[in-house]
Write an enzyme that holds these catalytic residues in place. Structure first.
Site, short mmCIF file in Angstrom:
data_model
loop_
_atom_site.label_atom_id
_atom_site.label_comp_id
_atom_site.label_asym_id
_atom_site.label_seq_id
_atom_site.Cartn_x
_atom_site.Cartn_y
_atom_site.Cartn_z
N HIS A 50 0.85 -1.20 0.00
CA HIS A 50 0.00 0.00 0.00
C HIS A 50 0.89 1.25 0.00
CE1 HIS A 50 -3.40 2.59 1.38
NE2 HIS A 50 -2.42 3.22 2.04
N GLU A 51 1.90 1.28 0.86
CA GLU A 51 2.80 2.44 0.94
C GLU A 51 3.62 2.59 -0.35
OE1 GLU A 51 2.27 4.55 3.19
OE2 GLU A 51 1.05 3.23 4.44
N HIS A 104 1.52 4.35 -2.78
CA HIS A 104 1.55 5.81 -2.60
C HIS A 104 2.76 6.41 -3.30
CE1 HIS A 104 -1.84 6.69 -0.08
NE2 HIS A 104 -1.46 5.88 0.90
N GLU A 144 -6.06 7.10 -1.36
CA GLU A 144 -5.99 5.91 -0.49
C GLU A 144 -6.58 4.70 -1.19
OE1 GLU A 144 -4.51 5.32 2.43
OE2 GLU A 144 -3.74 7.37 2.40
#
Length: 197
Positions: free
Chosen positions: A93-94, A97, A171
């Site tokens: 997930h990071e 980003h 997100e």
């Protein structure tokens, strides 16, 4: 199986107390570095710096000014309480980003929105001062200052809603990237675990 993290002396620290991993000092750090390296390669970005920060709360973050100069960090609490598959999904997930350029994009959007808030608040303040308070003087009167402050508050709230909406969309995109890099099942499990904490 949980990752067992041995706390050791920090190599580098930030205000969060994060410890930058330059050379793995235990199996958890080695696993974390290799996981991030693999995901960064899959996402087509440069290898980010990796750090662990002291916090019992399960958390992670990404920062950096571009896709090839970034840092991803995970809390000790997450490494200790989440399964390797869940930690892998959170790190994916990071990485999402970073790959999407979210840190710079959100900073730019916040800056542009704040500029518009200040600009329009002053226009409103000037209008109220001239039209309502009938100030014909050379400089702004009390009406300008009152109206400008009130307009900044109202427009600031509206601007925050816009930025929060945009952040929420980013997100969702990072969740999709996490599912792609770590598997949908692992991403769902990580989100459920985070929700239950």
């Amino acid at each position: 199986m949980k990752l067992s993290l041995a706390i050791s002396k920090p190599i580098a620290k930030w205000s969060t107390g994060a410890k930058l991993i330059t050379q793995p000092r235990n199996s958890a750090e080695a696993w974390l570095l290799s996981t991030v390296q693999r995901q960064a390669r899959q996402a087509g970005i440069g290898m980010p710096e990796v750090a662990i920060f002291p916090s019992r709360a399960p958390n992670a973050f990404a920062t950096g000014w571009n896709k090839n100069a970034s840092l991803v960090a995970v809390s000790e609490g997450m490494l200790q309480r989440f399964s390797p598959a869940e930690v892998k999904a959170v790190m994916a997930h990071e990485i999402g980003h970073v790959a999407n350029g979210d840190m710079v994009t959100l900073s730019l959007i916040q800056g542009v929105v704040n500029t518009f808030v200040m600009f329009f608040a002053r226009i409103i303040g000037n209008f109220v001062d001239r039209a309502v308070f009938k100030n014909e003087g050379d400089g702004p009167g009390i009406g300008y200052f009152i109206a400008t402050i009130f307009a900044e508050l109202v427009l600031g709230i509206l601007a925050s809603i816009i930025v929060m909406w945009f952040s929420r969309q980013r997100e969702f995109r990072a969740d999709a990237a996490g599912a792609q890099l770590a598997g949908a099942g692992a991403m769902i499990a990580a989100l459920e675990h985070l929700k239950a904490e």
